[in-house]
Scaffold this motif. Structure first.
Motif, PDB file in Angstrom:
ATOM      1  N   VAL A 152       0.860  -1.185   0.000  1.00 25.00           N
ATOM      2  CA  VAL A 152       0.000   0.000   0.000  1.00 25.00           C
ATOM      3  C   VAL A 152       0.896   1.234   0.000  1.00 25.00           C
ATOM      4  CG1 VAL A 152      -1.804   1.277   1.200  1.00 25.00           C
ATOM      5  CG2 VAL A 152      -1.793  -1.223   1.267  1.00 25.00           C
ATOM      6  N   GLU A 153       0.767   2.068  -1.040  1.00 26.62           N
ATOM      7  CA  GLU A 153       1.581   3.278  -1.142  1.00 26.62           C
ATOM      8  C   GLU A 153       0.810   4.459  -0.562  1.00 26.62           C
ATOM      9  OE1 GLU A 153       4.587   4.102  -2.390  1.00 26.62           O
ATOM     10  OE2 GLU A 153       5.243   2.080  -2.949  1.00 26.62           O
ATOM     11  N   LEU A 154       1.367   5.081   0.492  1.00 28.64           N
ATOM     12  CA  LEU A 154       0.774   6.261   1.106  1.00 28.64           C
ATOM     13  C   LEU A 154       1.636   7.479   0.816  1.00 28.64           C
ATOM     14  CD1 LEU A 154      -0.355   4.924   4.608  1.00 28.64           C
ATOM     15  CD2 LEU A 154      -1.743   5.257   2.558  1.00 28.64           C
ATOM     16  N   PRO A 155       1.006   8.656   0.660  1.00 29.22           N
ATOM     17  CA  PRO A 155       1.788   9.871   0.407  1.00 29.22           C
ATOM     18  C   PRO A 155       2.807  10.114   1.522  1.00 29.22           C
ATOM     19  CG  PRO A 155      -0.559  10.266   0.086  1.00 29.22           C
ATOM     20  CD  PRO A 155      -0.433   8.908   0.697  1.00 29.22           C
ATOM     21  N   ILE A 156       3.978  10.536   1.153  1.00 31.03           N
ATOM     22  CA  ILE A 156       5.100  10.869   2.043  1.00 31.03           C
ATOM     23  C   ILE A 156       5.751   9.601   2.604  1.00 31.03           C
ATOM     24  CG2 ILE A 156       5.865  12.089   4.125  1.00 31.03           C
ATOM     25  CD1 ILE A 156       3.535  14.007   3.733  1.00 31.03           C
ATOM     26  N   TYR A 157       4.947   8.657   3.101  1.00 30.88           N
ATOM     27  CA  TYR A 157       5.492   7.486   3.773  1.00 30.88           C
ATOM     28  C   TYR A 157       5.918   6.390   2.804  1.00 30.88           C
ATOM     29  CZ  TYR A 157       4.094   9.373   8.276  1.00 30.88           C
ATOM     30  OH  TYR A 157       3.979  10.151   9.389  1.00 30.88           O
TER      31      TYR A 157
END
Length: 312
Positions: A296-301
């Motif tokens: 799961v790609e999350l913004p910033i992280y």
């Protein structure tokens, strides 16, 4: 056999070539089953590309072999292996697309069937033929083929409990009643057959978010989950049935940790993401358990993992 590679992209607005498949069209959050668009943007997995294959030839698709050694980002059958993946199938239902099934392929009687209207994420069931990926202990939503939006059990996703024997096999699903179970039907009841779609996650589930450094960085609540969840791998490991399912979700994330000690600009936000759900059914368990949602790609992280919270 063609391979399907999950790739990253910034936008889904551009049309894809004949050998490209738009995952947002298959897994667009918040769309009705028959109102599909590609206007949603997802973080992380954006589209899939077929390598070295073009979908040309007869409309009858044989049952393919499956590679059970896929890596997390390379899959041999992200979409339904029975269906010719033509772009127009994602825009409108193609009742003319014919799939040929043989009972002998799944160890049943040597009977041949021809079914129509099988969607790219569905697994076929008709007469003696039950797709070998369908397994008791997992949750499914069942649609009657060639009947637009006609579902068993009013569209509810239920755990499959038992598969009977015989020509018209009796399928028994979970019921809230202990003394009587009316959640049953036979595989030969509907002449057109059935399309089974696995349900790995549903809206309302909550998770703890872990980053790539294995730190807990926040909480996630699933606001919406697309119904078109695609099983990409199934295998048995030490008598435990393991399945991997691609899911698209609208998630409310609440970050409780700061990246690299710096103050985060956003503590809470709603994002559309894709991930791979990991399901396991132990030999002594009647129901499969969701272990995690990975990639799961999350913004910033960046890449994160969702681990389900314990039930209250």
């Amino acid at each position: 056999m063609a391979q399907v590679v999950l790739k990253h992209a910034a936008s889904m607005d551009s049309l894809l070539s004949d050998t490209d498949l738009d995952i947002a069209t298959l897994l667009s959050v918040g769309q009705e089953e028959d109102d599909i668009s590609s206007n949603h943007h997802y973080h992380g997995v954006q589209h899939v590309q077929l390598v070295g294959a073009r979908f040309e030839g007869p409309e009858v698709t044989p049952y393919p072999s499956r590679d059970k050694t896929e890596s997390p980002l390379v899959f041999s059958n992200v979409f339904n292996p029975y269906v010719n993946h033509r772009k127009e199938e994602f825009v409108q239902e193609d009742f003319g697309n014919v799939v040929e099934l043989r009972g002998s392929d799944v160890g049943a009687a040597d009977v041949k069937y021809r079914v129509k209207d099988l969607r790219t994420h569905e697994m076929p069931v008709i007469g003696v033929y039950i797709d070998e990926r369908i397994c008791p202990g997992f949750k499914y939503r069942i649609r009657q083929l060639c009947r637009l939006n006609r579902y068993q059990f009013n569209g509810s996703a239920l755990y499959l409990e038992r598969i009977g024997q015989g020509y018209g096999r009796r399928l028994t699903f979970q019921s809230p009643h202990l003394n009587i179970n009316q959640n049953i039907f036979y595989t030969d009841t509907h002449d057109g057959g059935y399309g089974f779609s696995i349900v790995a996650v549903e809206a309302g589930a909550s998770f703890t978010i872990w980053d790539a450094d294995e730190r807990a960085i926040g909480q996630a609540l699933l606001l919406e989950v697309n119904q078109r969840q695609a099983e990409i791998n199934s295998h048995i490991e030490k008598k435990t049935v393991c399945k991997r399912v691609v899911v698209a979700m609208k998630v409310l994330v609440n970050f409780t940790s700061r990246r690299h000690g710096m103050m985060s600009l956003i503590n809470e936000e709603t994002v559309n993401v894709c991930g791979v759900a990991e399901l396991e059914k132990a030999p002594r368990s009647s129901k499969a358990e969701l272990k995690s949602i990975n990639n799961v790609e999350l913004p910033i992280y960046g890449e994160c993992h969702f681990y389900p919270n314990a039930e209250d």
